[in-house]
Write an enzyme that holds these catalytic residues in place. Structure first.
Site, PDB file in Angstrom:
ATOM      1  N   HIS A 240       0.868  -1.177   0.000  1.00 37.90           N
ATOM      2  CA  HIS A 240       0.000   0.000   0.000  1.00 37.90           C
ATOM      3  C   HIS A 240       0.905   1.227   0.000  1.00 37.90           C
ATOM      4  O   HIS A 240       1.674   1.445   0.935  1.00 37.90           O
ATOM      5  CB  HIS A 240      -0.919   0.024   1.213  1.00 37.90           C
ATOM      6  N   CYS A 241       0.793   2.035  -1.043  1.00 39.08           N
ATOM      7  CA  CYS A 241       1.693   3.172  -1.221  1.00 39.08           C
ATOM      8  C   CYS A 241       1.002   4.459  -0.787  1.00 39.08           C
ATOM      9  O   CYS A 241      -0.001   4.864  -1.386  1.00 39.08           O
ATOM     10  CB  CYS A 241       2.119   3.287  -2.680  1.00 39.08           C
ATOM     11  N   PRO A 242       1.516   5.143   0.247  1.00 39.94           N
ATOM     12  CA  PRO A 242       0.894   6.409   0.656  1.00 39.94           C
ATOM     13  C   PRO A 242       1.074   7.511  -0.372  1.00 39.94           C
ATOM     14  O   PRO A 242       0.294   8.462  -0.397  1.00 39.94           O
ATOM     15  CB  PRO A 242       1.621   6.734   1.965  1.00 39.94           C
TER      16      PRO A 242
ATOM     17  N   ASN B 202      -3.126   4.592  -2.541  1.00 41.07           N
ATOM     18  CA  ASN B 202      -3.806   3.425  -3.090  1.00 41.07           C
ATOM     19  C   ASN B 202      -2.921   2.206  -2.907  1.00 41.07           C
ATOM     20  O   ASN B 202      -1.703   2.327  -2.715  1.00 41.07           O
ATOM     21  CB  ASN B 202      -4.102   3.634  -4.579  1.00 41.07           C
TER      22      ASN B 202
END
Length: 844
Positions: A488-490, A494
């Site tokens: 999960h990439c801040p 997303n």
């Protein structure tokens, strides 16, 4: 004194205070630990009595054991199927025989998870719903209390009735909840007789539903599962208590949050007029109560918080969050342009802090659960930075760098590709696994997995209540299972999965190339347009104080552009590492999560014993309270044993075996023993904490968490059934599985196209045993390390006084306990002391 089977008084639920810090002791649960290999944890209780009138057979190596007579009941306990067959074939025993305690062989086989023995007994006519033991229970209830999911499946497939109640009023659903076993609970809820509101909200003798028991135990996962199946949050027990009241008694923040989010009545009053908040104040769990309500945006009295921008995920808040970083970065760059760098630096730091404060304290609600991770704050920082880089290029570099048209064209293409793919990676679906269309379809999936012996946390998601594809992971922020989950990439707000991984890689690659081109054009811009820096003859009046003349030239000519360039260069420190890691993983047909798991747990598919940990639920339950527990240590020891059984590193880290208080004690002891190094240790801890936070922000923490870094070493030798070489791996990544004819969102088994010869099969951890029945991971468990997750404030010894219906703590305060009257009901008529059941055997 109430005899067994007598309806229980609700006086045991009258209000008194209990500390939510110390986990109270549940004598009934501690007495109902599992019967393993015929060894009873209550062999010595009451002078050798097992609580039901006879001693259970023990596997302890005692003199003369070999001369002990073999019975079908002792053989069923051990899973000695050949011995059972000899006894039955010779006519010396039948499958219907009962021992001195009125217990059948099927009861003993069920409680010890002897699946093959259970099947043989049923095939030869054993009564599936035979009642026996002191508590007059069925084999299904014995298996349910210990959470033996595959025994439950076998018994239910042979017609066992889950609605049968024992003398305490418990049916199979109640007892499954008592076990805190997740997958057995999921399976039991699919039974038609428990799928209706009458079955789901069925009550015991005191009016407690399964949801009330789960809330009282602090079992957040079970609470969530029951709510997803439609459990009634408004139902009351015999004392007028709701599930929210019992969640407050335990003081578990997660349970309170789940119930409040399910619209539980926060103003409901029990018979003495107390609301859940009143009880929270009385029981000193008001802190957990307040935080739980704040997590979902509620005030302490249940009102929705009135905020200017709404909740952190509201449209207004997201739009405001996108604007603030762009404006703040402009002010920071302008500050460097207006002031000398040594004066501008502290002002810029203050402006950066102001930006963070406005976003995290004014726009977003800091009390909401995971508010920062669920927001688009970091996406706004990236988008604002790209916008300022593009503005400086259009406004200055494009027209002031003649002769570098190819570089400008290359940068323009990089800017377009980067911006477009950032938008796409943030907006499109990462590739969610499909949800079940109906309850009937869900029942078919769960039943099929249980029949195949594959109902565990690796194949079924209890959060989505759906089948979990291979290489997927449930994201707690996106609240869905993501196919071929990477992380999960801040920075894109997303998940990165099969649906947007290609866009994410293009975004990172274009970002690195674009920043390099921008820095090159910036240097060219200063070289062409900026006059050479001429320092003053008297160095005491020098205003630059920078180590390089070029920097002095840049700050004198255009400090705003220099600030933008340095800010862009700072992003290269993590984007280059991320790009290289992503490219390497793609060539190896692996994801970031799989590399991390490979280093931490020894194989790609996930955590060793993951399915077992998911079923027993000890991690989620104890993290909700944040307190150390003996049962937690015992469970962790068992999990470590499972790691060793799979041939993993014996020093594999398990982060759940140290509670907050225990950790603090260890720290203070260490500091006392090494007083001369206490300051150094403090600095190390501060540095480790800050570096861990920074790594989590840039998305590199998966490579450094625990032993995750070792995954990079092991990956080259890891067995990977999806690895078909460099070219095929890259084609599969770009085609999203089409090159291998795979749909990762519905990939539940290895297809024929994927060569099984590359795969090292890791067996599923199930609680079944072979026909030999000697045990696997269950075998070496001692009675002292009973895996008790259900506790209460009652003492082991009851007061015989009829007036002393409630236990009392050291301060003289009465305690809330759902077990109080059940203990008294376990006293036989005329008994002066309670003979409590100490295993599932007496739960018969």
């Amino acid at each position: 004194m109430a005899a067994p089977g007598t309806p229980l008084s609700s006086s045991a639920t009258q209000a008194i205070s209990v500390s939510t810090v110390d986990a109270p002791s549940d004598p009934l649960l501690s007495s109902q630990s599992a019967q393993l290999d015929g060894h009873s944890s209550w062999d010595t209780h009451m002078g050798g009595s097992n609580g039901i009138g006879s001693r259970a057979p023990s596997r302890a190596n005692t003199p003369g054991q070999d001369q002990m007579p073999l019975t079908i009941h002792s053989a069923a306990q051990r899973g000695d199927l050949p011995a059972i067959m000899r006894l039955v074939d010779s006519g010396r025993a039948t499958v219907h025989d009962r021992d001195d305690d009125n217990i059948t062989p099927l009861h003993w086989a069920a409680i010890n998870a002897q699946l093959a023995t259970c099947r043989y007994l049923l095939d030869h006519g054993a009564q599936v719903d035979a009642l026996g033991g002191d508590l007059i229970a069925s084999p299904l209830q014995w298996a349910a209390r210990n959470g033996h999911v595959y025994v439950l499946e076998l018994l239910c497939s042979r017609g066992a009735d889950p609605t049968i109640t024992d003398s305490q009023g418990f049916n199979a659903l109640h007892l499954t909840v008592h076990s805190s076993a997740v997958m057995p609970l999921v399976f039991m809820l699919q039974q038609p007789s428990l799928d209706s509101p009458e079955g789901l909200d069925s009550t015991d003798s005191q009016g407690h539903t399964a949801l009330m028991w789960a809330a009282y135990q602090g079992d957040a996962i079970s609470v969530d599962i029951l709510l997803k199946h439609g459990a009634d949050v408004h139902k009351r027990d015999g004392a007028g208590l709701t599930a929210m009241h019992w969640a407050v008694v335990k003081g578990n923040r997660l349970c309170i949050r789940l119930l409040a989010d399910a619209k539980a009545d926060l103003l409901a009053k029990e018979d003495s007029g107390k609301t859940p908040r009143d009880m929270a104040i009385e029981l000193k769990s008001i802190g957990a109560y307040r935080k739980a309500l704040a997590d979902i945006g509620l005030e302490e009295d249940g009102r929705r918080k009135q905020r200017t921008f709404g909740a952190s995920t509201d449209r207004t808040a997201r739009l405001a969050t996108m604007v603030v970083p762009f404006v703040a970065l402009g002010f920071i760059f302008a500050t460097f342009a207006a002031l000398p760098w040594y004066t501008a630096a502290p002002f810029a730091a203050a402006e950066l802090f102001g930006m963070h404060h406005i976003v995290t304290r004014v726009i977003l609600d800091p009390h909401e659960h995971d508010f920062l991770q669920r927001s688009n704050y970091f996406l706004a920082i990236v988008a604002g930075s790209i916008a300022w880089v593009g503005w400086e290029w259009v406004h200055k570099l494009a027209s002031a760098t003649p002769g570098y048209a190819s570089n400008n064209l290359f940068f323009a293409l990089s800017l377009i590709v980067c911006s477009w793919n950032l938008f796409r990676a943030a907006s499109i679906s990462p590739g969610y696994a499909p949800l079940v269309p109906s309850a009937l379809h869900r029942r078919e999936i769960v039943t099929q997995l249980a029949q195949q012996g594959r109902l565990n946390g690796q194949t079924y998601c209890v959060s989505c209540m759906a089948r979990k594809p291979m290489r997927s992971k449930h994201c707690k922020l996106c609240k869905r299972c993501v196919a071929r989950h990477d992380h999960h990439c801040p920075w894109v707000a997303n998940c990165i999965g099969v649906g947007n991984h290609r866009q994410f890689l293009l975004f990172v690659g274009a970002l690195v190339v674009g920043v390099l081109q921008f820095l090159y054009l910036t240097v060219v811009y200063y070289s062409i347009n900026a006059p050479p820096y001429d320092p003053l003859p008297d160095s005491s009046y020098e205003t630059c104080h920078l180590p390089f003349a070029f920097l002095c030239t840049a700050t004198t000519f255009d400090a705003f552009l220099l600030g933008v360039a340095l800010w862009a260069a700072l992003q290269l420190t993590w984007t280059v590492i991320l790009l290289v890691a992503q490219a390497w993983q793609i060539t190896r047909q692996m994801t970031t999560l799989e590399v991390s798991n490979l280093g931490r747990f020894g194989f790609m598919g996930g955590k060793g014993g993951q399915s077992y940990a998911g079923q027993t639920n000890f991690i989620a339950q104890h993290s909700g309270r944040g307190q150390p527990s003996g049962s937690l240590s015992a469970a962790t020891d068992r999990l470590q044993g499972i790691h060793k059984q799979f041939g993993e590193n014996e020093n594999a880290e398990i982060d759940v075996n140290l509670g907050a208080d225990e950790s603090a004690d260890a720290t203070s002891t260490h500091a006392h023993a090494h007083g001369s190094h206490s300051k150094l240790n403090l600095l190390r801890r501060v540095f480790a904490s800050s570096s861990s936070w920074l790594l989590s922000i840039v998305g590199l923490d998966l490579y450094t968490r625990g032993k995750a870094g070792e995954g990079l070493k092991r990956a080259s030798a890891a067995a990977n059934p999806f690895d078909h070489g460099l070219l095929s791996n890259c084609k599969d990544f770009w085609s999203r599985g089409e090159d291998l004819n795979l749909d990762y969102t519905t990939l539940y088994d290895l297809p024929a196209e994927v060569s099984p010869g590359h795969c090292q099969v890791v067996p599923f951890l199930v609680d079944t045993v072979t026909a030999g029945g000697r045990g696997g991971a269950w075998r070496n468990r001692s009675p002292a390390s009973g895996y008790s997750l259900l506790r209460s404030g009652a003492d082991d010894d009851d007061d015989d006084s009829d007036n002393a219906t409630m236990p009392v703590d050291a301060a003289g305060r009465r305690k809330w306990s759902m077990w109080s009257n059940l203990k008294k009901s376990a006293k036989p008529p005329g008994s002066a002391t309670a003979i409590l059941p100490t295993s599932n055997a007496t739960h018969a």
